[in-house]
Scaffold this motif. Structure first.
Motif, PDB file in Angstrom:
ATOM      1  N   HIS A 118      -1.001 -11.191  -4.440  1.00  0.00           N
ATOM      2  CA  HIS A 118      -2.459 -11.320  -4.317  1.00  0.00           C
ATOM      3  C   HIS A 118      -2.896 -11.488  -2.862  1.00  0.00           C
ATOM      4  O   HIS A 118      -4.047 -11.817  -2.593  1.00  0.00           O
ATOM      5  CB  HIS A 118      -2.946 -12.503  -5.152  1.00  0.00           C
ATOM      6  N   SER A 119      -1.991 -11.263  -1.940  1.00  0.00           N
ATOM      7  CA  SER A 119      -2.299 -11.417  -0.527  1.00  0.00           C
ATOM      8  C   SER A 119      -2.829 -10.112   0.062  1.00  0.00           C
ATOM      9  O   SER A 119      -2.437  -9.023  -0.370  1.00  0.00           O
ATOM     10  CB  SER A 119      -1.041 -11.839   0.240  1.00  0.00           C
ATOM     11  N   CYS A 120      -3.733 -10.247   1.026  1.00  0.00           N
ATOM     12  CA  CYS A 120      -4.209  -9.081   1.788  1.00  0.00           C
ATOM     13  C   CYS A 120      -3.640  -9.078   3.201  1.00  0.00           C
ATOM     14  O   CYS A 120      -4.070  -8.282   4.046  1.00  0.00           O
ATOM     15  CB  CYS A 120      -5.734  -9.076   1.851  1.00  0.00           C
ATOM     16  N   ALA A 121      -2.692  -9.943   3.467  1.00  0.00           N
ATOM     17  CA  ALA A 121      -2.119 -10.044   4.810  1.00  0.00           C
ATOM     18  C   ALA A 121      -1.277  -8.811   5.118  1.00  0.00           C
ATOM     19  O   ALA A 121      -0.521  -8.342   4.266  1.00  0.00           O
ATOM     20  CB  ALA A 121      -1.267 -11.300   4.925  1.00  0.00           C
ATOM     21  N   PRO A 122      -1.382  -8.258   6.318  1.00  0.00           N
ATOM     22  CA  PRO A 122      -0.639  -7.043   6.662  1.00  0.00           C
ATOM     23  C   PRO A 122       0.857  -7.246   6.766  1.00  0.00           C
ATOM     24  O   PRO A 122       1.602  -6.280   6.884  1.00  0.00           O
ATOM     25  CB  PRO A 122      -1.239  -6.629   8.011  1.00  0.00           C
ATOM     26  N   GLU A 123       1.321  -8.502   6.718  1.00  0.00           N
ATOM     27  CA  GLU A 123       2.760  -8.750   6.752  1.00  0.00           C
ATOM     28  C   GLU A 123       3.321  -9.082   5.364  1.00  0.00           C
ATOM     29  O   GLU A 123       4.477  -9.470   5.237  1.00  0.00           O
ATOM     30  CB  GLU A 123       3.080  -9.886   7.735  1.00  0.00           C
ATOM     31  N   HIS A 124       2.499  -8.891   4.309  1.00  0.00           N
ATOM     32  CA  HIS A 124       2.934  -9.134   2.933  1.00  0.00           C
ATOM     33  C   HIS A 124       2.881  -7.828   2.137  1.00  0.00           C
ATOM     34  O   HIS A 124       2.246  -7.744   1.095  1.00  0.00           O
ATOM     35  CB  HIS A 124       2.038 -10.186   2.259  1.00  0.00           C
ATOM     36  N   THR A 125       3.537  -6.810   2.620  1.00  0.00           N
ATOM     37  CA  THR A 125       3.453  -5.481   2.025  1.00  0.00           C
ATOM     38  C   THR A 125       4.796  -5.026   1.468  1.00  0.00           C
ATOM     39  O   THR A 125       5.840  -5.627   1.737  1.00  0.00           O
ATOM     40  CB  THR A 125       3.005  -4.451   3.077  1.00  0.00           C
ATOM     41  N   ALA A 126       4.739  -3.932   0.724  1.00  0.00           N
ATOM     42  CA  ALA A 126       5.986  -3.310   0.265  1.00  0.00           C
ATOM     43  C   ALA A 126       6.825  -2.857   1.451  1.00  0.00           C
ATOM     44  O   ALA A 126       8.066  -2.886   1.389  1.00  0.00           O
ATOM     45  CB  ALA A 126       5.665  -2.129  -0.661  1.00  0.00           C
ATOM     46  N   PHE A 127       6.171  -2.436   2.530  1.00  0.00           N
ATOM     47  CA  PHE A 127       6.907  -2.085   3.746  1.00  0.00           C
ATOM     48  C   PHE A 127       7.725  -3.271   4.244  1.00  0.00           C
ATOM     49  O   PHE A 127       8.895  -3.117   4.634  1.00  0.00           O
ATOM     50  CB  PHE A 127       5.944  -1.612   4.837  1.00  0.00           C
ATOM     51  N   ASN A 128       7.135  -4.463   4.232  1.00  0.00           N
ATOM     52  CA  ASN A 128       7.862  -5.657   4.679  1.00  0.00           C
ATOM     53  C   ASN A 128       9.020  -5.995   3.751  1.00  0.00           C
ATOM     54  O   ASN A 128      10.086  -6.432   4.204  1.00  0.00           O
ATOM     55  CB  ASN A 128       6.913  -6.852   4.779  1.00  0.00           C
ATOM     56  N   LYS A 129       8.818  -5.789   2.446  1.00  0.00           N
ATOM     57  CA  LYS A 129       9.905  -6.029   1.497  1.00  0.00           C
ATOM     58  C   LYS A 129      11.095  -5.123   1.804  1.00  0.00           C
ATOM     59  O   LYS A 129      12.245  -5.552   1.799  1.00  0.00           O
ATOM     60  CB  LYS A 129       9.433  -5.764   0.066  1.00  0.00           C
ATOM     61  N   TRP A 130      10.794  -3.854   2.061  1.00  0.00           N
ATOM     62  CA  TRP A 130      11.877  -2.896   2.316  1.00  0.00           C
ATOM     63  C   TRP A 130      12.536  -3.128   3.675  1.00  0.00           C
ATOM     64  O   TRP A 130      13.753  -3.205   3.791  1.00  0.00           O
ATOM     65  CB  TRP A 130      11.349  -1.454   2.253  1.00  0.00           C
ATOM     66  N   SER A 131      11.728  -3.265   4.710  1.00  0.00           N
ATOM     67  CA  SER A 131      12.255  -3.312   6.078  1.00  0.00           C
ATOM     68  C   SER A 131      12.807  -4.685   6.467  1.00  0.00           C
ATOM     69  O   SER A 131      13.567  -4.784   7.436  1.00  0.00           O
ATOM     70  CB  SER A 131      11.160  -2.919   7.075  1.00  0.00           C
ATOM     71  N   LYS A 132      12.382  -5.741   5.737  1.00  0.00           N
ATOM     72  CA  LYS A 132      12.722  -7.128   6.089  1.00  0.00           C
ATOM     73  C   LYS A 132      12.086  -7.545   7.413  1.00  0.00           C
ATOM     74  O   LYS A 132      12.450  -8.578   7.986  1.00  0.00           O
ATOM     75  CB  LYS A 132      14.243  -7.341   6.167  1.00  0.00           C
TER      76      LYS A 132
END
Length: 454
Positions: A193-207
């Motif tokens: 439920h976050s809109c933060a740009p560091e809480h994305t699927a990209f962050n999940k994948w890239s770490k």
């Protein structure tokens, strides 16, 4: 349960036939008056020119009606299964692009065997042949004779010299791999439920713990490489979606002699250069972060548009649109693909900063996708002209890119494409009033003015 209206198949076929006639008639007006074959590797003038709106709409109608017809008549399980198996398309793209298959095939335009391709790429020939056959069946490359493949009209877009190949690698690489973690991201109790740009699927994948922007700016060597590739890919994106339609679709000449246009967050000024060349009445301002402005002023414009520098029609000035206002008193503040990168609170900050620079008669032009709804409404209630029935009112697959990009924004940035009513509400919160929607056939532009005190 609702049955399909009687005659829907015939109606869709009629839309397809009529759209095909319009397309053929439009091509007949060009200097190469034929619709090219898929086997034709020679560019057609319409491939680089801005399409006439009638041609663009006819193609969207054809694409949407063909897809809707197939979805209507095929067994539902067949259609769903085919869509599920589309996951292999980006994986195959990554293989052929990483190994430069399109470039290698240019060495022998009549075709190259998988044995020779295997020797040049180091990939097992039989496995490479299976990948190329899958793509050829989707009309990308062609199988000339058994196990001999050649480029065709579509695969020519994947040559390394074409910026679109860089964009294809962006989607096949970091974007596709990030999208695979979307369910995990949305189900995360904090991130979902976050809109933060560091809480994305990209962050999940890239770490990687920060935003995609900082990744692309060189946080790691891999991030810097992908960022450079993405920058090149944006040139291919702009050409493919005909972003330059704004150059002819908006009445720049009516602004008058020496009208000032500020390109806010315009990067190296790709669109500003087109405005400079097409509309001599404009005085242009280009603003972005210092490194982009330095690149534009010292490298790009002296090479690509020196006449604007010579005639003092371009001003370069660094800024951060999140925290600063642009140059004051311009007639138009132009924001292309800026708003969709940011959550609502940041959008309001950006627009308030622009508002702080405006004079009473200034306009704000937000140029990006304006999402259309998929439900049909009363004709006067839609800001867009709806597609003819029984086609989906938003043209369905004919305009699918706007919805795909919306998901791209979610996956990579936690941002979004927006509907017109959302643009209007954000503008009002920033003290701007909506004036008009300019529809360019794919992307659109929402025009705003200052709210005038009573």
């Amino acid at each position: 349960m609702m049955d399909a209206p009687h005659g829907q198949i015939s109606a869709l076929v009629s839309l397809i036939a009529n759209a095909a006639k319009v397309i053929e008639a439009q091509y007949a007006t060009s200097c190469k008056p034929v619709v090219p074959s898929l086997d034709d590797t020679t560019p057609h003038p319409f491939d680089s020119d801005v399409s006439p709106l009638a041609l663009k709409t006819a193609i969207q109608t054809l694409e949407g009606a063909c897809a809707q017809l197939c979805a209507t008549v095929a067994r539902p399980g067949d259609t769903i299964l085919n869509k599920c198996m589309n996951i292999y398309e980006p994986a195959c793209f990554e293989v052929v692009l990483t190994s430069n298959i399109p470039d290698i095939l240019q060495e022998t335009p009549c075709g190259m065997s998988i044995l020779d391709l295997g020797k040049k790429t180091g990939i097992d020939p039989a496995k490479l042949g299976r990948i190329l056959r899958y793509l050829a069946t989707k009309h990308i490359f062609r199988e000339v004779t058994p196990d001999v493949f050649a480029n065709n009209r579509l695969s020519m877009e994947l040559l390394s010299s074409n910026p679109l190949s860089s964009l294809a690698m962006h989607f096949a690489d970091e974007n596709n791999k990030s999208a695979a973690t979307l369910t995990e991201t949305l189900s995360d109790p904090d991130w979902g439920h976050s809109c933060a740009p560091e809480h994305t699927a990209f962050n999940k994948w890239s770490k990687y713990p920060a935003s995609l922007f900082s990744w692309y700016e060189g946080a790691t060597p891999e991030g810097a490489k992908q960022g450079a590739r993405f920058g090149v890919g944006m040139l291919g994106w702009g050409k493919s979606v005909e972003a330059s339609s704004v150059i002819t679709g908006f009445p720049w000449e009516s602004l008058g002699e020496n009208a000032t246009v500020c390109d806010v967050g315009g990067g190296i000024g790709t669109m500003t250069m087109q405005l400079a060349k097409a509309h001599s009445n404009l005085l242009l301002k280009l603003q972005d972060l210092p490194e982009r402005i330095e690149q534009a002023q010292n490298e790009v414009w002296p090479q690509e548009c020196p006449e604007a520098i010579r005639d003092q029609r371009i001003e370069f000035k660094a800024m951060n649109f999140l925290t600063e206002s642009p140059i004051k008193g311009c007639d138009v503040y132009y924001l292309k693909n800026i708003i969709h990168d940011w959550p609502d609170n940041k959008v309001v900050d950006i627009l308030r900063n622009v508002r702080g620079a405006m004079k009473p008669c200034s306009r704000v032009l937000i140029h990006e996708y304006v999402l259309q709804r998929a439900d049909r409404v009363t004709e006067g209630d839609s800001p867009f002209e709806q597609a003819p029935e029984p086609l989906l009112p938003n043209y369905g697959v004919g305009r699918i890119r706007q919805y795909a990009l919306d998901l791209d924004m979610m996956v990579m940035l936690n941002s979004q494409e927006r509907r017109l009513e959302e643009f209007v509400a954000l503008g009002e919160e920033a003290g701007l009033v909506f004036v008009k929607l300019w529809n360019f056939g794919e992307m659109s532009a929402a025009e705003f003015r200052l709210v005038r005190d009573e």
